[in-house]
Design a protein around this motif. Structure first.
Motif, mmCIF file in Angstrom:
data_model
loop_
_atom_site.group_PDB
_atom_site.id
_atom_site.type_symbol
_atom_site.label_atom_id
_atom_site.label_comp_id
_atom_site.label_asym_id
_atom_site.label_seq_id
_atom_site.Cartn_x
_atom_site.Cartn_y
_atom_site.Cartn_z
ATOM 1 N N VAL A 21 -4.417 -6.361 -0.094
ATOM 2 C CA VAL A 21 -4.352 -4.936 0.263
ATOM 3 C C VAL A 21 -5.204 -4.073 -0.661
ATOM 4 N N ARG B 121 0.837 -1.204 0.000
ATOM 5 C CA ARG B 121 0.000 0.000 0.000
ATOM 6 C C ARG B 121 0.869 1.250 0.000
ATOM 7 N N GLU B 122 1.870 1.272 0.865
ATOM 8 C CA GLU B 122 2.739 2.443 0.963
ATOM 9 C C GLU B 122 3.564 2.641 -0.312
ATOM 10 N N HIS C 49 2.753 1.652 -3.307
ATOM 11 C CA HIS C 49 1.858 2.079 -4.384
ATOM 12 C C HIS C 49 1.515 3.557 -4.251
ATOM 13 N N LEU D 79 -5.292 -3.835 -4.072
ATOM 14 C CA LEU D 79 -4.658 -3.238 -5.244
ATOM 15 C C LEU D 79 -4.735 -4.117 -6.484
#
Length: 385
Positions: A222, A187-188, A190, A224
């Motif tokens: 997550v 997540r971070e 991306h 994505l």
């Protein structure tokens, strides 16, 4: 394998001294053929879902072999693409939430193909320091500028991207680290990529079939999966128990790879039997979505037996430090009926040689009891040395 030394004047004489140095520091490697009736408990392979020997998966390979023959007969662009390849690509992409998929002859070839085809001069590749050798080699072949950054550090990735001069950038990482089983902060990463206009390439080799909803991978976990600025690589040789690899992502990426990826254009297509077994395994996974949970439960049992924290994946890492210690421990496990992985430099950094145990959905209570007994005998004496 015994190798006679070369005479001093031979052009390969330098191999003898290099082999001697590796032997001195415990880094010599040997091939150890196993038999089909090998009685050892395998905790070294990557058959996470226990599907390599599943009758349904074998039947899928046999049917493909009888229908299409032993080989694909050519590169994917000549005669090496069958209707079965197309079927696997569509079902694999759909399972992982991607728009399109493209099958390669190996996961290694998929990683080489996607990074070299999507980069080149005018591109910055930001590569995690713990990435698999296939990603490292892809970076080296890419003709792009490459920045290797500390493992799982989005802040450094952000700083490198912010300082770049190149018009294009790619950030590449494994979703599940192949050595320690840790999960990447996708997540971070991306968010950083989206802020800086970079493409995120994620290798889900050890995520597919193990993590995420129904084994769909960490990207799905997550939220994505299917993002249009993310490209995914997977292998068919681990959780799916077969051989080969694939690139998943936007259809435009697959079309570009067909035109430009050298490991796709010039390599013989994946053999039909491997395509058939991978497709059958994928269908078993979809029909039995609890298998990934069984892998994680088995991994927690193995970790408890080894006295290390439970991983969030199938990989249990037991760091012993010295290469000789790791080799001795792996040998002691084998003598007691368990095959475990032994990772030494250059597979891992100096001072972090380790045993690598891999969980499998089909491990029984008797299997885990044997592991507890063997590790209790092996790890305490090794640690005390």
């Amino acid at each position: 394998m015994l190798v006679a030394p070369f005479p001093p004047s031979h052009p390969l004489a330098w191999l003898d001294s290099h082999a001697a140095r590796r032997r001195e520091v415990g880094l010599r490697r040997e091939l150890r053929p196993r038999s089909a009736a090998d009685p050892m408990l395998d905790l070294a392979g990557n058959d996470y879902l226990g599907l390599t020997g599943d009758p349904r998966v074998i039947a899928g390979g046999v049917d493909a072999l009888q229908t299409w023959g032993a080989g694909s007969t050519g590169s994917r662009l000549v005669t090496g693409t069958t209707a079965l390849h197309d079927e696997l690509e569509r079902e694999l992409a759909d399972f992982c939430g991607a728009e399109s998929g493209l099958v390669f002859a190996s996961g290694y070839a998929a990683n080489l193909g996607v990074l070299t085809a999507l980069s080149g001069p005018g591109t910055l590749i930001v590569s995690d320091a713990a990435n698999h050798a296939s990603l490292v080699d892809a970076c080296r072949l890419s003709r792009a500028r490459v920045e290797v950054v500390p493992h799982d550090d989005p802040a450094v990735v952000d700083a490198v991207l912010a300082a770049r001069q190149e018009p294009r950038a790619i950030v590449v990482t494994e979703s599940v680290n192949s050595v320690d089983g840790g999960l990447a902060p996708l997540r971070e990463l991306h968010a950083v990529c989206r802020e800086r206009g970079a493409l995120l390439v994620v290798d889900e080799a050890h995520g597919l079939g193990v993590v995420g909803p129904g084994g769909r991978g960490l990207l799905a976990q997550v939220g994505l999966a299917g993002s249009d600025d993310v490209v995914v690589t997977v292998t068919l040789s681990k959780a799916l128990g077969s051989q080969g690899g694939a690139v998943l992502g936007p259809a435009a990426v697959a079309a570009h790879l067909v035109d430009t990826a050298r490991t796709f254009i010039f390599d013989t297509g994946l053999a039909p039997a491997s395509v058939g077994t991978a497709l059958a395994a994928l269908r078993v996974l979809q029909a039995e979505p609890d298998r990934p949970s069984a892998v994680l439960r088995a991994a927690a049992e193995l970790a408890d037996a080894a006295g290390v924290p439970a991983p969030a994946s199938a990989v249990v890492s037991v760091v012993l430090g010295d290469p000789a210690r790791a080799v001795d421990a792996a040998r002691a496990c084998a003598e007691r009926g368990i095959r475990v992985g032994c990772f030494r430099p250059p597979s891992v950094p100096e001072g972090t040689s380790r045993l690598r145990l891999t969980a499998r959905a089909t491990l029984t209570d008797a299997d885990t009891a044997l592991v507890r007994r063997v590790l209790a005998e092996v790890l305490v004496p090794v640690a005390a040395r």
